[in-house]
Design a protein around this motif. Sequence first.
Motif, PDB file in Angstrom:
ATOM      1  N   ALA A   2       4.483  -2.661   7.039  1.00  0.00           N
ATOM      2  CA  ALA A   2       3.091  -3.018   7.296  1.00  0.00           C
ATOM      3  C   ALA A   2       2.238  -1.774   7.481  1.00  0.00           C
ATOM      4  N   GLU A   3       2.872  -0.664   7.824  1.00  0.00           N
ATOM      5  CA  GLU A   3       2.104   0.561   8.016  1.00  0.00           C
ATOM      6  C   GLU A   3       1.537   1.080   6.703  1.00  0.00           C
ATOM      7  N   ILE A   4       2.160   0.762   5.576  1.00  0.00           N
ATOM      8  CA  ILE A   4       1.601   1.172   4.284  1.00  0.00           C
ATOM      9  C   ILE A   4       0.268   0.470   4.057  1.00  0.00           C
ATOM     10  N   ASP A   6      -1.648  -0.824   6.401  1.00  0.00           N
ATOM     11  CA  ASP A   6      -2.579  -0.318   7.417  1.00  0.00           C
ATOM     12  C   ASP A   6      -3.144   1.042   7.016  1.00  0.00           C
ATOM     13  N   ASN A   7      -2.296   1.911   6.501  1.00  0.00           N
ATOM     14  CA  ASN A   7      -2.760   3.223   6.050  1.00  0.00           C
ATOM     15  C   ASN A   7      -3.666   3.104   4.828  1.00  0.00           C
ATOM     16  N   ARG A   9      -5.546   0.561   4.186  1.00  0.00           N
ATOM     17  CA  ARG A   9      -6.795   0.004   4.706  1.00  0.00           C
ATOM     18  C   ARG A   9      -7.674   1.112   5.286  1.00  0.00           C
ATOM     19  N   LYS A  10      -7.036   2.136   5.859  1.00  0.00           N
ATOM     20  CA  LYS A  10      -7.778   3.269   6.415  1.00  0.00           C
ATOM     21  C   LYS A  10      -8.257   4.221   5.322  1.00  0.00           C
ATOM     22  N   ALA A  15      -0.859   6.252   0.821  1.00  0.00           N
ATOM     23  CA  ALA A  15      -0.501   4.839   0.961  1.00  0.00           C
ATOM     24  C   ALA A  15      -1.006   4.035  -0.230  1.00  0.00           C
ATOM     25  N   SER A  63      -0.290  -7.811   3.981  1.00  0.00           N
ATOM     26  CA  SER A  63       1.102  -7.371   3.841  1.00  0.00           C
ATOM     27  C   SER A  63       1.343  -6.923   2.408  1.00  0.00           C
ATOM     28  N   GLU A  64       2.482  -6.274   2.212  1.00  0.00           N
ATOM     29  CA  GLU A  64       2.826  -5.826   0.856  1.00  0.00           C
ATOM     30  C   GLU A  64       3.091  -7.012  -0.064  1.00  0.00           C
TER      31      GLU A  64
END
Length: 103
Positions: A2-4, A6-7, A9-10, A15, A63-64
């Motif tokens: 999920a951090e991919i 989130d990154n 999105r930033k 990412a 999500s991916e």
Amino acid sequence: MAEIIDNARKGIPEAMRTLYDQNKDRIMFLCQALLLDENAACNAVSHVFKAMWELVVSGQVISEQDFQDTVTKKAVNYCKAQTVKKYPKAFRVPANRNFMNTP
């Protein structure tokens, strides 16, 4: 994983590139199969991924798997629209044909 998302999105380029690299081959194959033209497929892939980044940044993709499903749907819809432009009668249902199953 999920951090991919989130990154991405930033707006972190690594990412976004990771998401692109994970999905580009499958989407390119799909577009080539539907459009039967490599140049048109390349244009379709770039159009679809450009549209996807707006959804990722806005937070609509969480999500991916959601990214993968959404990019596939967008690719199919784009290819269908391009096919209809080229062949207007491609997806018409024949007249007086009912494809529903009835008891």
